[in-house]
Motif scaffolding. Structure first.
Motif, PDB file in Angstrom:
ATOM      1  N   UNK A  30       8.832  -2.177  -2.152  1.00  0.00           N
ATOM      2  CA  UNK A  30       8.378  -3.487  -2.733  1.00  0.00           C
ATOM      3  C   UNK A  30       9.397  -4.498  -2.319  1.00  0.00           C
ATOM      4  N   UNK A  31      10.581  -4.475  -2.664  1.00  0.00           N
ATOM      5  CA  UNK A  31      11.519  -5.572  -2.208  1.00  0.00           C
ATOM      6  C   UNK A  31      11.258  -5.905  -0.486  1.00  0.00           C
ATOM      7  N   UNK A  32      11.473  -4.554  -0.015  1.00  0.00           N
ATOM      8  CA  UNK A  32      11.192  -5.415   1.088  1.00  0.00           C
ATOM      9  C   UNK A  32       9.910  -5.698   1.893  1.00  0.00           C
ATOM     10  N   UNK A  33       8.815  -5.217   1.239  1.00  0.00           N
ATOM     11  CA  UNK A  33       7.046  -4.975   1.800  1.00  0.00           C
ATOM     12  C   UNK A  33       6.432  -6.028   0.687  1.00  0.00           C
ATOM     13  N   UNK A  34       6.914  -6.227  -0.261  1.00  0.00           N
ATOM     14  CA  UNK A  34       6.311  -6.822  -1.368  1.00  0.00           C
ATOM     15  C   UNK A  34       5.574  -6.259  -1.848  1.00  0.00           C
ATOM     16  N   UNK A  35       5.153  -6.546  -2.836  1.00  0.00           N
ATOM     17  CA  UNK A  35       4.533  -5.551  -3.758  1.00  0.00           C
ATOM     18  C   UNK A  35       2.989  -4.432  -3.423  1.00  0.00           C
ATOM     19  N   UNK A  36       2.186  -5.288  -2.642  1.00  0.00           N
ATOM     20  CA  UNK A  36       1.206  -4.460  -2.189  1.00  0.00           C
ATOM     21  C   UNK A  36       1.351  -3.400  -0.598  1.00  0.00           C
ATOM     22  N   UNK A  37       2.322  -3.960   0.280  1.00  0.00           N
ATOM     23  CA  UNK A  37       2.022  -2.810   0.910  1.00  0.00           C
ATOM     24  C   UNK A  37       3.186  -1.982   0.327  1.00  0.00           C
ATOM     25  N   UNK A  38       4.069  -2.503  -0.820  1.00  0.00           N
ATOM     26  CA  UNK A  38       5.200  -1.489  -1.284  1.00  0.00           C
ATOM     27  C   UNK A  38       5.046  -0.684  -1.607  1.00  0.00           C
ATOM     28  N   UNK A  39       4.415  -0.586  -2.342  1.00  0.00           N
ATOM     29  CA  UNK A  39       2.729  -0.123  -3.083  1.00  0.00           C
ATOM     30  C   UNK A  39       2.925   1.005  -2.554  1.00  0.00           C
ATOM     31  N   UNK A  40       2.016   0.506  -1.657  1.00  0.00           N
ATOM     32  CA  UNK A  40       1.022   1.896  -0.380  1.00  0.00           C
ATOM     33  C   UNK A  40       2.146   2.640  -0.195  1.00  0.00           C
ATOM     34  N   UNK A  41       3.633   2.235   0.316  1.00  0.00           N
ATOM     35  CA  UNK A  41       3.937   3.076   1.549  1.00  0.00           C
ATOM     36  C   UNK A  41       4.329   3.731  -0.028  1.00  0.00           C
ATOM     37  N   UNK A  42       5.733   3.201  -1.223  1.00  0.00           N
ATOM     38  CA  UNK A  42       5.524   4.149  -2.082  1.00  0.00           C
ATOM     39  C   UNK A  42       4.507   5.638  -2.637  1.00  0.00           C
ATOM     40  N   UNK A  43       3.278   5.061  -2.290  1.00  0.00           N
ATOM     41  CA  UNK A  43       2.840   6.150  -3.585  1.00  0.00           C
ATOM     42  C   UNK A  43       2.051   7.486  -2.308  1.00  0.00           C
ATOM     43  N   UNK A  44       2.610   6.794  -0.976  1.00  0.00           N
ATOM     44  CA  UNK A  44       2.107   7.616   0.345  1.00  0.00           C
ATOM     45  C   UNK A  44       3.489   8.546   0.436  1.00  0.00           C
ATOM     46  N   UNK A  45       4.617   8.444  -0.246  1.00  0.00           N
ATOM     47  CA  UNK A  45       6.198   8.438   0.153  1.00  0.00           C
ATOM     48  C   UNK A  45       5.405   9.982  -1.183  1.00  0.00           C
TER      49      UNK A  45
END
Length: 60
Positions: A30-45
């Protein structure tokens, strides 16, 4: 996520297959990509974190 790390995570034994842990990965994403893309990456992880995963080092 930091609330999870301080309150819930200490109640369970360490069993994360990845480094950094999923909660730390989420914060960094979230810090690196912002709330939208960071949340998507976190969910995928989180979806990848399962008993059949090899795990390993996975930075956002």
């Amino acid at each position: 996520m930091k609330l999870y790390q301080k309150i819930i995570s200490p109640l369970y034994p360490a069993s994360c297959r990845y480094y950094p842990s999923c909660s730390q990965y989420s914060i960094e994403a979230v810090e690196k990509y912002g709330i939208v893309k960071g949340s998507i990456k976190a969910l995928w992880r989180i979806l990848r974190c399962n008993p059949f995963s090899r795990g390993g080092i996975d930075k956002p």
